[in-house]
Design a protein around this motif. Structure first.
Motif, PDB file in Angstrom:
ATOM      1  N   LEU A 159       0.856  -1.630   0.262  1.00 31.45           N
ATOM      2  CA  LEU A 159      -0.093   0.450   0.073  1.00 31.45           C
ATOM      3  C   LEU A 159       1.328   0.977   0.315  1.00 31.45           C
ATOM      4  O   LEU A 159       0.551   2.648   0.167  1.00 31.45           O
ATOM      5  CB  LEU A 159      -0.841  -0.010   0.968  1.00 31.45           C
ATOM      6  N   ALA A 160       2.754   1.037  -0.039  1.00 34.90           N
ATOM      7  CA  ALA A 160       2.966   2.270  -0.263  1.00 34.90           C
ATOM      8  C   ALA A 160       3.852   1.536  -1.513  1.00 34.90           C
ATOM      9  O   ALA A 160       4.331   0.859  -1.780  1.00 34.90           O
ATOM     10  CB  ALA A 160       4.158   2.362   0.705  1.00 34.90           C
ATOM     11  N   THR A 161       4.164   2.871  -2.116  1.00 32.86           N
ATOM     12  CA  THR A 161       4.821   3.128  -3.222  1.00 32.86           C
ATOM     13  C   THR A 161       6.590   2.652  -2.828  1.00 32.86           C
ATOM     14  O   THR A 161       7.060   2.744  -4.620  1.00 32.86           O
ATOM     15  CB  THR A 161       4.042   3.922  -4.313  1.00 32.86           C
ATOM     16  N   PHE A 185      -8.584   4.018   1.317  1.00 29.41           N
ATOM     17  CA  PHE A 185      -7.413   3.491   1.938  1.00 29.41           C
ATOM     18  C   PHE A 185      -6.596   5.555   1.508  1.00 29.41           C
ATOM     19  O   PHE A 185      -6.579   6.030   0.413  1.00 29.41           O
ATOM     20  CB  PHE A 185      -6.881   3.141   1.886  1.00 29.41           C
ATOM     21  N   ASN A 186      -6.109   5.908   2.669  1.00 28.44           N
ATOM     22  CA  ASN A 186      -5.320   7.173   2.450  1.00 28.44           C
ATOM     23  C   ASN A 186      -4.965   7.094   3.803  1.00 28.44           C
ATOM     24  O   ASN A 186      -4.248   5.955   4.384  1.00 28.44           O
ATOM     25  CB  ASN A 186      -6.088   8.259   2.327  1.00 28.44           C
ATOM     26  N   ALA A 187      -4.102   8.354   4.414  1.00 34.31           N
ATOM     27  CA  ALA A 187      -2.886   8.572   5.168  1.00 34.31           C
ATOM     28  C   ALA A 187      -3.329   8.839   6.709  1.00 34.31           C
ATOM     29  O   ALA A 187      -2.998   7.870   7.634  1.00 34.31           O
ATOM     30  CB  ALA A 187      -1.877   9.677   5.171  1.00 34.31           C
ATOM     31  N   GLU A 188      -4.120   8.690   6.674  1.00 32.38           N
ATOM     32  CA  GLU A 188      -5.563   9.041   8.046  1.00 32.38           C
ATOM     33  C   GLU A 188      -6.072   7.587   8.573  1.00 32.38           C
ATOM     34  O   GLU A 188      -5.541   7.454   9.094  1.00 32.38           O
ATOM     35  CB  GLU A 188      -6.701   9.531   7.840  1.00 32.38           C
ATOM     36  N   ILE A 227      11.232   6.657   8.891  1.00 30.16           N
ATOM     37  CA  ILE A 227      10.748   6.219   7.657  1.00 30.16           C
ATOM     38  C   ILE A 227       9.598   7.526   6.806  1.00 30.16           C
ATOM     39  O   ILE A 227       8.527   7.084   7.538  1.00 30.16           O
ATOM     40  CB  ILE A 227      10.652   4.967   6.839  1.00 30.16           C
ATOM     41  N   GLY A 228      10.021   7.423   5.642  1.00 31.53           N
ATOM     42  CA  GLY A 228       8.570   8.484   4.846  1.00 31.53           C
ATOM     43  C   GLY A 228       8.055   7.627   4.017  1.00 31.53           C
ATOM     44  O   GLY A 228       9.048   7.027   3.137  1.00 31.53           O
ATOM     45  N   PHE A 229       6.795   7.083   3.711  1.00 35.31           N
ATOM     46  CA  PHE A 229       6.071   6.618   2.671  1.00 35.31           C
ATOM     47  C   PHE A 229       5.490   7.423   2.092  1.00 35.31           C
ATOM     48  O   PHE A 229       5.117   8.661   2.401  1.00 35.31           O
ATOM     49  CB  PHE A 229       5.250   5.587   3.405  1.00 35.31           C
ATOM     50  N   LYS A 230       5.250   6.907   0.527  1.00 31.26           N
ATOM     51  CA  LYS A 230       3.952   7.661  -0.430  1.00 31.26           C
ATOM     52  C   LYS A 230       3.356   6.480  -0.800  1.00 31.26           C
ATOM     53  O   LYS A 230       3.542   5.524  -0.931  1.00 31.26           O
ATOM     54  CB  LYS A 230       5.050   7.784  -1.445  1.00 31.26           C
ATOM     55  N   LEU A 231       2.501   7.346  -0.567  1.00 30.64           N
ATOM     56  CA  LEU A 231       1.481   6.469  -0.107  1.00 30.64           C
ATOM     57  C   LEU A 231       0.932   5.569  -1.832  1.00 30.64           C
ATOM     58  O   LEU A 231       0.455   6.304  -2.544  1.00 30.64           O
ATOM     59  CB  LEU A 231       0.205   6.192   0.636  1.00 30.64           C
ATOM     60  N   ARG A 232       0.081   4.274  -1.673  1.00 28.36           N
ATOM     61  CA  ARG A 232      -1.278   4.066  -3.115  1.00 28.36           C
ATOM     62  C   ARG A 232      -2.032   4.875  -3.749  1.00 28.36           C
ATOM     63  O   ARG A 232      -2.843   5.254  -2.282  1.00 28.36           O
ATOM     64  CB  ARG A 232      -0.975   2.656  -3.575  1.00 28.36           C
ATOM     65  N   GLU A 233      -2.277   5.599  -4.780  1.00 27.98           N
ATOM     66  CA  GLU A 233      -3.571   5.802  -4.449  1.00 27.98           C
ATOM     67  C   GLU A 233      -4.020   5.237  -5.104  1.00 27.98           C
ATOM     68  O   GLU A 233      -4.681   4.625  -6.221  1.00 27.98           O
ATOM     69  CB  GLU A 233      -3.244   7.883  -5.164  1.00 27.98           C
ATOM     70  N   VAL A 275       1.268  12.780   9.309  1.00 24.68           N
ATOM     71  CA  VAL A 275       1.045  13.230   8.350  1.00 24.68           C
ATOM     72  C   VAL A 275       1.100  13.857   7.522  1.00 24.68           C
ATOM     73  O   VAL A 275       0.853  14.596   7.553  1.00 24.68           O
ATOM     74  CB  VAL A 275      -0.912  12.697   8.300  1.00 24.68           C
ATOM     75  N   ILE A 276       1.501  13.441   6.081  1.00 25.28           N
ATOM     76  CA  ILE A 276       2.250  14.986   5.609  1.00 25.28           C
ATOM     77  C   ILE A 276       1.117  15.131   4.336  1.00 25.28           C
ATOM     78  O   ILE A 276       1.052  17.168   4.823  1.00 25.28           O
ATOM     79  CB  ILE A 276       3.343  14.734   4.541  1.00 25.28           C
ATOM     80  N   ASP A 277       0.612  14.301   4.102  1.00 22.78           N
ATOM     81  CA  ASP A 277      -0.525  14.545   3.289  1.00 22.78           C
ATOM     82  C   ASP A 277      -1.184  14.033   2.974  1.00 22.78           C
ATOM     83  O   ASP A 277      -1.327  12.870   3.859  1.00 22.78           O
ATOM     84  CB  ASP A 277      -0.380  15.332   1.859  1.00 22.78           C
ATOM     85  N   ASP A 278      -2.273  13.944   2.002  1.00 23.72           N
ATOM     86  CA  ASP A 278      -3.039  12.729   2.307  1.00 23.72           C
ATOM     87  C   ASP A 278      -2.902  11.368   1.589  1.00 23.72           C
ATOM     88  O   ASP A 278      -2.752  10.186   1.836  1.00 23.72           O
ATOM     89  CB  ASP A 278      -4.480  13.212   1.019  1.00 23.72           C
ATOM     90  N   TYR A 279      -1.317  10.933   0.746  1.00 29.57           N
ATOM     91  CA  TYR A 279      -1.080  10.488   0.065  1.00 29.57           C
ATOM     92  C   TYR A 279       0.673   9.760   0.821  1.00 29.57           C
ATOM     93  O   TYR A 279       1.404   9.654   0.338  1.00 29.57           O
ATOM     94  CB  TYR A 279      -1.026  10.234  -1.427  1.00 29.57           C
ATOM     95  N   SER A 280       1.095  10.870   1.322  1.00 24.75           N
ATOM     96  CA  SER A 280       2.249  10.777   1.918  1.00 24.75           C
ATOM     97  C   SER A 280       2.539  10.306   3.525  1.00 24.75           C
ATOM     98  O   SER A 280       1.992  11.581   4.611  1.00 24.75           O
ATOM     99  CB  SER A 280       3.310  12.208   2.079  1.00 24.75           C
ATOM    100  N   ILE A 281       3.241   9.942   4.727  1.00 18.68           N
ATOM    101  CA  ILE A 281       3.363  10.277   5.998  1.00 18.68           C
ATOM    102  C   ILE A 281       5.114   9.548   6.415  1.00 18.68           C
ATOM    103  O   ILE A 281       5.935   9.217   5.644  1.00 18.68           O
ATOM    104  CB  ILE A 281       2.330   8.948   6.458  1.00 18.68           C
ATOM    105  N   THR A 282       5.338  10.170   8.264  1.00 15.77           N
ATOM    106  CA  THR A 282       6.435   9.979   7.804  1.00 15.77           C
ATOM    107  C   THR A 282       6.375   9.346   9.468  1.00 15.77           C
ATOM    108  O   THR A 282       5.012   9.325   9.873  1.00 15.77           O
ATOM    109  CB  THR A 282       7.188  11.395   8.225  1.00 15.77           C
ATOM    110  N   MET A 283       7.120   8.345   9.351  1.00 14.73           N
ATOM    111  CA  MET A 283       6.803   6.926  10.634  1.00 14.73           C
ATOM    112  C   MET A 283       8.422   7.782  11.538  1.00 14.73           C
ATOM    113  O   MET A 283       9.297   7.277  11.123  1.00 14.73           O
ATOM    114  CB  MET A 283       6.521   5.818  10.500  1.00 14.73           C
TER     115      MET A 283
END
Length: 506
Positions: A74-76, A103-106, A87-93, A137-145
């Motif tokens: 679910l992360a690209t 499915f989103n950052a929330e 760890i910075g993740f870019k999420l699948r849209e 939560v950075i934006d709807d499809y980006s998070i930092t763990m």
């Protein structure tokens, strides 16, 4: 199927008298697994049968398939900070849960706050993810763990069990009890009916973001008795039997032209560990002598029908940190006798071996161990325990005899996940040892992001443990699947986490 017919089928399997029959044509893929997990909530379980089913229903940020390679889920993509603390993740849209919820950052934030909060505290998974401090939560499809300490195995952990991403709105509205029996994920299949202790039925999720399922319907039957599962396989009422193939039925199954047995190297290893605090096994030379008294390869060739590999440490060859150059102690009963005599052990000395009683093959292995040890002058008292008592009351509390059985799945395929839990001071599965030097080695590799350096230290740990003879390593058992040949494109996962969306019928 009525009980009488099941009993008849089981008897026929044991006698090997089935005639060749083909599976009646049907659109449903039928799979047997040995245990009903009781809850489908990812944070409430650690059982392999859960993952056998749930790998088709849930997904994590990362994915590890049967080839054991870690790939985007679910992360690209992701970037690990140099210090290993984020760890910075870019999420699948374009992904939706099976109820249509986005499915989103929330959703990611909700999943890990739930796992690390009060809900997760009730289950067995939270301890695997305590390195995670918070999700930003950075934006709807980006998070930092953000992490409170580096965890070199975390990306692999994110591909399994408690880290599966769950739907916030659905759980909030329906409640956790409802979610546990009516789960919703983002995977290629969704659970449409669950009958406890009987079966669970899955249906293809039409809006799945990835490769859509070829077979629309799957039924997983919960069958505790392996002989019954094999009987149904031979009768044509089951397509795939997951890791429930009694070794003495392999030839019979393979003799049927419409059936096959697939054997792959798995993660599960078996050893008999030593009580290093009391009895003759306090002495390292005695421990080494006991190891040398046992013909491990003979046990594999006979009791295990060749469906295992000999090991020199408590990990399989698939494990990160495995050292193929490490040599184990040889089978040498005469040398074992000499070492026992030199250590002051007199012929007829008694030891106790504790083990789990519900494993028929293990029972045969224990009998063989007792026989080998008797030949070098050691009399063995065997003490079986019911599994829950053994795992909760006997081993963790240090109430065993001189030797005790330990099986370990090593689902991360990383030696850290085994070695730290087995050998670090104060860990649940280390009731007897406290070795500052070993503790230092175990701790030193965890913050390291250079995988070659970490691998070097893990190999140093395995050599140290082998030299201290903390256990009698026996074998790495294969994962076995019984399969009807009408099933095509099935990938036999070493860890039983089978993904079925590409499976078709002939």
């Amino acid at each position: 199927m009525k009980l009488g017919k099941i009993a008849t089928l089981t008897s026929l399997v044991l006698l090997g008298t089935f005639t060749n029959v083909s599976l009646a044509a049907g659109d449903t893929l039928v799979v047997s697994t040995k245990l009903d997990p009781s809850s489908w909530d990812p944070i409430a379980t650690f059982t392999v049968p859960w993952s056998t089913v749930a790998t088709n229903v849930f997904e994590g940020l990362t994915y590890r398939g049967p080839d054991l390679k870690l790939v985007p889920g679910l992360a690209t993509e992701w970037i690990v900070a140099e210090d290993g603390l984020s760890i910075g993740f870019k999420l699948r849209e374009g992904v939706t849960f099976q109820n249509g919820e986005p499915f989103n950052a929330e959703a990611v934030k909700f999943t890990f706050e739930r796992l690390l909060g009060a809900s997760g505290a009730k289950g067995p998974q939270r301890s695997n993810y305590t390195a995670i401090e918070r999700i930003e939560v950075i934006d709807d499809y980006s998070i930092t763990m953000h992490l409170n300490s580096p965890d070199p195995v975390l990306l692999t952990k994110l591909a399994g069990y408690g880290a599966m991403i769950v739907p916030p709105k659905y759980i909030t509205e329906k409640g956790e009890a409802h979610f546990a029996s009516h789960p919703i994920g983002t995977g290629p299949y969704q659970i449409v009916n669950y009958e406890p202790k009987v079966d669970v039925k899955l249906k293809a999720y039409d809006n799945y973001w990835g490769e859509k399922a070829k077979i629309q319907d799957i039924q997983f039957k919960f069958i505790a008795e392996p002989a019954t599962a094999v009987a149904e396989l031979q009768a044509g009422t089951i397509d795939i039997v997951v890791d429930q193939i009694p070794l003495n039925t392999i030839k019979t199954i393979k003799s049927k032209d419409f059936l096959d047995v697939i054997s792959v190297t798995g993660p599960t290893v078996m050893a008999f560990r030593f009580n290093t605090k009391s009895g003759i096994t306090q002495n390292k030379d005695v421990r080494k002598a006991l190891i040398m008294a046992v013909d491990r390869q003979k046990i594999i060739d006979t009791i295990l029908a060749g469906q295992a590999q000999s090991i020199v440490g408590f990990q399989s060859a698939l494990s990160f940190g495995y050292d193929e150059t490490l040599e184990g102690l040889p089978f040498d009963p005469e040398k074992a006798k000499q070492m026992l005599a030199a250590a002051g052990v007199k012929p007829g000395e008694k030891i106790q071996i504790d083990y789990r009683a519900n494993d028929q093959v293990l029972g045969q292995v224990v009998q063989a161990l007792a026989g080998y040890l008797k030949r070098v002058g050691i009399n063995v008292a065997l003490k079986p325990y019911e599994s829950s008592v053994y795992l909760n009351d006997i081993v963790p509390a240090g109430k065993t005899g001189e030797m005790f059985s330990q099986g370990w799945g090593g689902w991360t395929f990383d030696y850290d996940n085994t070695a730290y839990l087995m050998y670090h001071t104060g860990e649940k599965w280390n009731p007897y040892d406290s070795d500052p030097q070993l503790d230092k080695l175990l701790e030193s590799q965890r913050p390291i992001t250079d995988q070659k350096e970490r691998e070097r230290i893990l190999k140093e740990i395995s050599a140290y443990v082998a030299n201290e003879a903390l256990e009698m390593p026996l074998y790495n058992i294969n994962t076995l699947y019984g399969i009807n040949k009408r099933v095509q494109n099935f990938e036999p996962a070493p860890d039983q986490r089978i993904r079925l969306n590409n499976v078709t019928f002939k």
